[in-house]
Design a protein around this motif. Sequence first.
Motif, PDB file in Angstrom:
ATOM      1  N   ILE A  11       0.835  -1.204   0.000  1.00  0.00           N
ATOM      2  CA  ILE A  11       0.000   0.000   0.000  1.00  0.00           C
ATOM      3  C   ILE A  11       0.869   1.253   0.000  1.00  0.00           C
ATOM      4  CG2 ILE A  11      -1.586   1.340   1.458  1.00  0.00           C
ATOM      5  CD1 ILE A  11      -2.994  -1.285   2.125  1.00  0.00           C
ATOM      6  N   ARG A  12       1.999   1.190   0.689  1.00  0.00           N
ATOM      7  CA  ARG A  12       2.865   2.380   0.751  1.00  0.00           C
ATOM      8  C   ARG A  12       3.430   2.754  -0.614  1.00  0.00           C
ATOM      9  NH1 ARG A  12       5.961  -1.461   3.691  1.00  0.00           N
ATOM     10  NH2 ARG A  12       7.724  -2.306   2.504  1.00  0.00           N
ATOM     11  N   ASN A  13       3.359   1.820  -1.581  1.00  0.00           N
ATOM     12  CA  ASN A  13       3.895   2.096  -2.914  1.00  0.00           C
ATOM     13  C   ASN A  13       2.825   2.564  -3.901  1.00  0.00           C
ATOM     14  OD1 ASN A  13       6.495   1.372  -2.163  1.00  0.00           O
ATOM     15  ND2 ASN A  13       6.199  -0.793  -2.694  1.00  0.00           N
ATOM     16  N   LEU A  14       1.587   2.740  -3.435  1.00  0.00           N
ATOM     17  CA  LEU A  14       0.538   3.245  -4.321  1.00  0.00           C
ATOM     18  C   LEU A  14       0.834   4.689  -4.701  1.00  0.00           C
ATOM     19  CD1 LEU A  14      -2.745   1.861  -2.690  1.00  0.00           C
ATOM     20  CD2 LEU A  14      -1.658   1.098  -4.809  1.00  0.00           C
ATOM     21  N   SER A  15       0.533   5.039  -5.935  1.00  0.00           N
ATOM     22  CA  SER A  15       0.799   6.385  -6.420  1.00  0.00           C
ATOM     23  C   SER A  15      -0.169   7.389  -5.794  1.00  0.00           C
ATOM     24  CB  SER A  15       0.655   6.449  -7.941  1.00  0.00           C
ATOM     25  OG  SER A  15      -0.706   6.270  -8.314  1.00  0.00           O
ATOM     26  N   TYR A  16       0.224   8.637  -5.872  1.00  0.00           N
ATOM     27  CA  TYR A  16      -0.634   9.722  -5.376  1.00  0.00           C
ATOM     28  C   TYR A  16      -1.987   9.705  -6.087  1.00  0.00           C
ATOM     29  CZ  TYR A  16      -2.365  14.543  -5.097  1.00  0.00           C
ATOM     30  OH  TYR A  16      -3.150  15.649  -4.947  1.00  0.00           O
ATOM     31  N   THR A  17      -1.966   9.471  -7.409  1.00  0.00           N
ATOM     32  CA  THR A  17      -3.211   9.474  -8.180  1.00  0.00           C
ATOM     33  C   THR A  17      -4.175   8.401  -7.696  1.00  0.00           C
ATOM     34  OG1 THR A  17      -2.061  10.317 -10.131  1.00  0.00           O
ATOM     35  CG2 THR A  17      -4.179   9.241 -10.499  1.00  0.00           C
ATOM     36  N   LEU A  18      -3.667   7.185  -7.455  1.00  0.00           N
ATOM     37  CA  LEU A  18      -4.527   6.110  -6.989  1.00  0.00           C
ATOM     38  C   LEU A  18      -5.064   6.388  -5.585  1.00  0.00           C
ATOM     39  CD1 LEU A  18      -2.752   2.865  -8.267  1.00  0.00           C
ATOM     40  CD2 LEU A  18      -4.915   3.833  -9.032  1.00  0.00           C
ATOM     41  N   ARG A  19      -4.228   6.959  -4.728  1.00  0.00           N
ATOM     42  CA  ARG A  19      -4.690   7.311  -3.375  1.00  0.00           C
ATOM     43  C   ARG A  19      -5.828   8.331  -3.457  1.00  0.00           C
ATOM     44  NH1 ARG A  19      -0.395   6.700   0.941  1.00  0.00           N
ATOM     45  NH2 ARG A  19       1.155   5.312   0.043  1.00  0.00           N
ATOM     46  N   ARG A  20      -5.666   9.306  -4.371  1.00  0.00           N
ATOM     47  CA  ARG A  20      -6.705  10.318  -4.513  1.00  0.00           C
ATOM     48  C   ARG A  20      -7.996   9.706  -5.033  1.00  0.00           C
ATOM     49  NH1 ARG A  20      -7.023  12.588  -1.484  1.00  0.00           N
ATOM     50  NH2 ARG A  20      -8.914  13.376  -2.434  1.00  0.00           N
TER      51      ARG A  20
END
Length: 458
Positions: A11-20
């Motif tokens: 999860i810590r490697n998810l991109s900013y776009t996916l988190r948003r």
Amino acid sequence: MNNSVTSATYIRNLSYTLRRRLSDFLDPQDRWKDVVVSIRKPGGELRYSQHHMRRFEGLVAQGRSPTEELLNDWGTTNSTVGELVDILRSHKLLAAASVLLPVQEASLAERQPACPVVAIESALPTRPLQERETQLPPVSPTLQPLILQESSEPGFSSFLYNELMEITGNFDNRPMSDGGSRLGEGGFGTVYKGVLNDKPVAVKKLNPMDDISSDELQVQFHQEIQTLKVLKHENLVDMVGFSCDGQHPCLVYAFMANGSLLDRLACLDDSPPLSWQRRCLIAEGTARGLEYLHCNHHVHRDVKSANILLDENLVAKISDFGLTRASARRTSTTMMTERIVGTRAYMAPEALRGEITPKSDVFSFGVVLLEILSGLPPASENQEPQFLMEFVYDIDDEDEDLTLEEFLDKKMTDWELSQVETVYSLASNCLHDRKNRRPVIKEVASELKGVVKSLSLA
């Protein structure tokens, strides 16, 4: 869905776009809480206590995303996307799960019947807050005929899909700089340049997306036509016509030679920096366009620099009215919706809870004013803080090093400090967490008019 993400991805490697994108699904109606209470430690006990829950809840009042904070915190462990997706599916949060991984066929079968319901509900008049418990009005069966009848409306033309294909080079998807027709991405579709009767036009071809059904796309198409049919103002984009007989519904607008405010602030395609005077004029024009919308009891719901277009004289024109809602009672009271829409980096705290109010447009415009002052994007992984609206806390905090002068766009040299301070103060007031403490757009427009007047006297 992102093809580079697997169940084993941390999860810590998810991109900013996916988190948003995840937060756009989980922040509304506090669906992130379903995830929090399902997260366990290796021993089986709950990872998060009520204390943690209150801390996450406190972020909402600050206009921040509890989902992002949760992902940041949980991501400090070796938690994986697979674990998160399992939790999302267990709570029937299938659209959020599909952002990360393909939804299994069984899940898709459960999800598909809901799509027409969402589209139908969003086509209904939005209910005022005090009417939340009343029965929904009956669904009108005349949506498609209403669209088809638009050709009889004065000022609008009905085009054949093949005609629009011809004037856009078969919707040539190459950028204009490479000899194609594509101008960029607009709300719910791609925008192409065409020439109609020797005049340039912009053609927006609406495309179904992962989280938007074709039925809902028709609703947005219909909404934009209805809005621009009744609302005419020098600071609103002009619609030329539409097409609904082909593979994709299309909207045709007057061509905006200088593109979007977002692109001009970024000096895209080597365009020259906007002067302070021009920025103030653009801000005032946008405020007047919003004032006109609000006076006519419409809330735009997606005010952002990408939706502020500039004509050949750099006059601001508000665009993308597919999400605009008119009050059912032609008033400006708060309304509620079950579908949360908009752009997260511009959204007011109450908008994340499903409230529709003119004060949410004012909040979003506050972010636009910060963009105008700084030249920075509304959100970026490469800036700290990532959201532009949060810079206000640093500028106003005496313990922080950031000053207003340092915040200003270095490409802009003709600013005057008192005028800058007025616009910044106005932006701060627009960004107040409590909507009742924000100014109404008429006050904002009046304040900006005073700034523009001081420019002419200087």
